[in-house]
Design an enzyme around this catalytic site. Structure first.
Site, PDB file in Angstrom:
ATOM      1  N   ARG A 158       0.970  -1.332  -0.017  1.00 58.74           N
ATOM      2  CA  ARG A 158       0.014   0.113   0.174  1.00 58.74           C
ATOM      3  C   ARG A 158       0.962   1.283   0.162  1.00 58.74           C
ATOM      4  O   ARG A 158       2.127   1.181   0.656  1.00 58.74           O
ATOM      5  CB  ARG A 158      -1.053   0.086   0.950  1.00 58.74           C
ATOM      6  CG  ARG A 158      -1.774  -1.042   1.496  1.00 58.74           C
ATOM      7  CD  ARG A 158      -2.655  -1.266   2.769  1.00 58.74           C
ATOM      8  NE  ARG A 158      -3.427  -2.264   2.864  1.00 58.74           N
ATOM      9  CZ  ARG A 158      -2.846  -3.479   3.572  1.00 58.74           C
ATOM     10  NH1 ARG A 158      -1.814  -3.658   3.822  1.00 58.74           N
ATOM     11  NH2 ARG A 158      -3.923  -4.459   3.571  1.00 58.74           N
ATOM     12  N   LYS A 185      -2.044  -2.467   7.818  1.00 60.12           N
ATOM     13  CA  LYS A 185      -3.336  -2.142   8.749  1.00 60.12           C
ATOM     14  C   LYS A 185      -3.172  -2.900  10.209  1.00 60.12           C
ATOM     15  O   LYS A 185      -2.869  -3.965  10.343  1.00 60.12           O
ATOM     16  CB  LYS A 185      -4.406  -2.532   8.164  1.00 60.12           C
ATOM     17  CG  LYS A 185      -4.784  -1.702   6.789  1.00 60.12           C
ATOM     18  CD  LYS A 185      -6.319  -2.208   6.063  1.00 60.12           C
ATOM     19  CE  LYS A 185      -6.268  -1.233   5.052  1.00 60.12           C
ATOM     20  NZ  LYS A 185      -7.577  -1.602   4.312  1.00 60.12           N
ATOM     21  N   HIS A 257      -2.432   2.294  -6.102  1.00 59.94           N
ATOM     22  CA  HIS A 257      -3.258   0.849  -5.831  1.00 59.94           C
ATOM     23  C   HIS A 257      -3.332   0.131  -7.024  1.00 59.94           C
ATOM     24  O   HIS A 257      -3.536  -0.892  -7.007  1.00 59.94           O
ATOM     25  CB  HIS A 257      -4.664   1.397  -5.294  1.00 59.94           C
ATOM     26  CG  HIS A 257      -4.831   0.385  -4.157  1.00 59.94           C
ATOM     27  ND1 HIS A 257      -4.194   0.513  -3.041  1.00 59.94           N
ATOM     28  CD2 HIS A 257      -5.793  -0.585  -3.889  1.00 59.94           C
ATOM     29  CE1 HIS A 257      -4.867  -0.090  -2.031  1.00 59.94           C
ATOM     30  NE2 HIS A 257      -5.620  -0.957  -2.744  1.00 59.94           N
ATOM     31  N   ARG A 260      -0.377  -2.118  -6.652  1.00 61.99           N
ATOM     32  CA  ARG A 260      -0.824  -3.015  -5.842  1.00 61.99           C
ATOM     33  C   ARG A 260      -1.581  -4.149  -6.526  1.00 61.99           C
ATOM     34  O   ARG A 260      -1.325  -5.401  -6.499  1.00 61.99           O
ATOM     35  CB  ARG A 260      -1.399  -2.546  -4.594  1.00 61.99           C
ATOM     36  CG  ARG A 260      -1.843  -3.706  -3.788  1.00 61.99           C
ATOM     37  CD  ARG A 260      -2.305  -2.875  -2.455  1.00 61.99           C
ATOM     38  NE  ARG A 260      -3.081  -3.682  -1.512  1.00 61.99           N
ATOM     39  CZ  ARG A 260      -2.397  -4.429  -0.543  1.00 61.99           C
ATOM     40  NH1 ARG A 260      -1.148  -4.705  -0.510  1.00 61.99           N
ATOM     41  NH2 ARG A 260      -3.061  -5.222   0.414  1.00 61.99           N
ATOM     42  N   HIS A 283      -3.550  -9.555   3.308  1.00 59.69           N
ATOM     43  CA  HIS A 283      -4.955  -9.750   3.523  1.00 59.69           C
ATOM     44  C   HIS A 283      -5.020 -10.334   4.577  1.00 59.69           C
ATOM     45  O   HIS A 283      -4.490 -11.645   4.801  1.00 59.69           O
ATOM     46  CB  HIS A 283      -5.489 -10.214   2.189  1.00 59.69           C
ATOM     47  CG  HIS A 283      -5.556  -9.325   0.985  1.00 59.69           C
ATOM     48  ND1 HIS A 283      -5.513  -9.671  -0.110  1.00 59.69           N
ATOM     49  CD2 HIS A 283      -5.696  -8.012   1.049  1.00 59.69           C
ATOM     50  CE1 HIS A 283      -5.570  -8.606  -0.871  1.00 59.69           C
ATOM     51  NE2 HIS A 283      -5.751  -7.569   0.011  1.00 59.69           N
ATOM     52  N   TYR A 292      -8.934 -11.423  -7.108  1.00 61.97           N
ATOM     53  CA  TYR A 292      -7.767 -11.255  -8.247  1.00 61.97           C
ATOM     54  C   TYR A 292      -8.050 -12.675  -9.230  1.00 61.97           C
ATOM     55  O   TYR A 292      -7.533 -12.527 -10.464  1.00 61.97           O
ATOM     56  CB  TYR A 292      -6.534 -11.193  -7.653  1.00 61.97           C
ATOM     57  CG  TYR A 292      -6.417  -9.767  -6.833  1.00 61.97           C
ATOM     58  CD1 TYR A 292      -5.901  -8.581  -7.551  1.00 61.97           C
ATOM     59  CD2 TYR A 292      -6.441  -9.746  -5.680  1.00 61.97           C
ATOM     60  CE1 TYR A 292      -5.891  -7.596  -6.879  1.00 61.97           C
ATOM     61  CE2 TYR A 292      -6.108  -8.520  -5.025  1.00 61.97           C
ATOM     62  CZ  TYR A 292      -6.006  -7.349  -5.733  1.00 61.97           C
ATOM     63  OH  TYR A 292      -5.855  -6.218  -5.105  1.00 61.97           O
TER      64      TYR A 292
END
Length: 312
Positions: A158, A185, A257, A260, A283, A292
């Site tokens: 990110r 995150k 992004h 990414r 993730h 994806y």
């Protein structure tokens, strides 16, 4: 808004900030969502009734609030935004039950609106190469931009993870061990390999550009610096990528992004296991990564339709 609700909101925000250790930006988003919710409760229209205390809130209020978000005159929210706000509200009500401030979790059964399946926007390998080539050069900012874009594409990071890196984060790990430690995150860390192109670009930037950029401002440990010697922001990174895309003559919109998404799509198309890509992207659930795989299936279908004599 009555004192009991106001006090409960403050307690919940302290809980997610201190005990759960959520990032400041996340806590600020929770505060905005709950301020909207509490304000609506104060003047809730029929069939719900305005409330003054926590125990007066019912499941009908939650359902009516969700409907309000989708059709309010000033700015109706999208399904994704409604789902996010509802997630915040549900977390708040779980907290109220855990703290024995209420007897029942009235938000538990309220379901978010169904989200349309959106495929990530990725660009082709050739377009990525053109984008990176657009940063070639020996200028200070060209060296910086090359290192920034190469690192974004090499790691699938990110943009916030990359611009928050410090010099000490990469000196040993990237240049010697060929990996970088990223903080994602919830302050979760992960180790991601870094290829030779990115390592070479980072080394050139550290040796030939960063010392000169650093001399223009106050001392900072930040890896990527702006023209005045300050840490590059997420907004700066977005502008850097947009400018490179324009120089490369790309006709598609490109953002941090995008790199990414392209990283994940290209890995899966090349045969990488979805769970490996999940770890690389950071993730928490493989379900997030599996979107994806739809991109690569679409690509295969397009190639089949174009190439097979009896496909159409």
């Amino acid at each position: 808004m009555s004192a009991p609700i106001e006090a409960a909101l403050d307690s919940y925000l302290r809980h997610v900030s201190i005990e759960r250790g959520l990032a400041a930006n996340t806590v600020a988003a929770y505060r905005r969502d709950l301020t909207l919710y509490a304000g609506w409760l104060q003047g809730a229209p029929p069939p719900a009734e305005p409330v003054a205390g926590l125990r007066q809130i019912t499941a009908a209020h939650i359902s009516a609030f969700v409907r309000y978000l989708s059709c309010r005159e000033e700015s109706p929210l999208t399904a994704a935004s409604i789902a996010r706000v509802l997630s915040t509200v549900r977390g708040f009500h779980r907290f109220l039950l855990e703290e024995a401030l209420v007897d029942v979790d009235v938000a538990r059964e309220t379901k978010p609106p169904k989200l349309a399946m959106r495929l990530p926007k990725a660009i082709s390998i050739e377009q990525v190469a053109a984008l990176l080539a657009a940063t070639d050069g020996d200028d200070l900012l060209q060296l910086r931009d090359k290192a920034l874009l190469e690192l974004l594409y090499a790691t699938g990071a990110r943009v916030s993870e990359v611009v928050s890196l410090n010099v000490d984060d990469v000196l040993a790990e990237v240049l010697d061990e060929e990996v970088v430690r990223l903080t994602g995150k919830g302050d979760k860390q992960r180790i991601v390999p870094v290829g030779s192109y990115a390592r070479s670009a980072i080394n050139a930037y550290l040796v030939r550009a960063r010392p000169l950029l650093s001399a223009r401002g106050a001392a900072t440990p930040a890896l990527f610096l702006g023209v005045r010697g300050q840490r590059v922001s997420r907004q700066n990174a977005w502008l850097i990528i947009r400018a490179a895309a324009e120089r490369a003559g790309l006709s598609v919109a490109v953002s941090p992004h995008t790199l990414r998404h392209s990283f994940a799509t290209h890995l899966l198309a090349g045969g990488a296991d979805v769970r490996v890509v999940q770890e690389l992207l950071g993730h928490s659930s493989v379900a997030t990564t599996q979107i994806y795989t739809l991109v690569t299936v679409d690509t295969l279908r397009d190639m089949y339709t174009t190439a097979h004599p009896r496909a159409r």
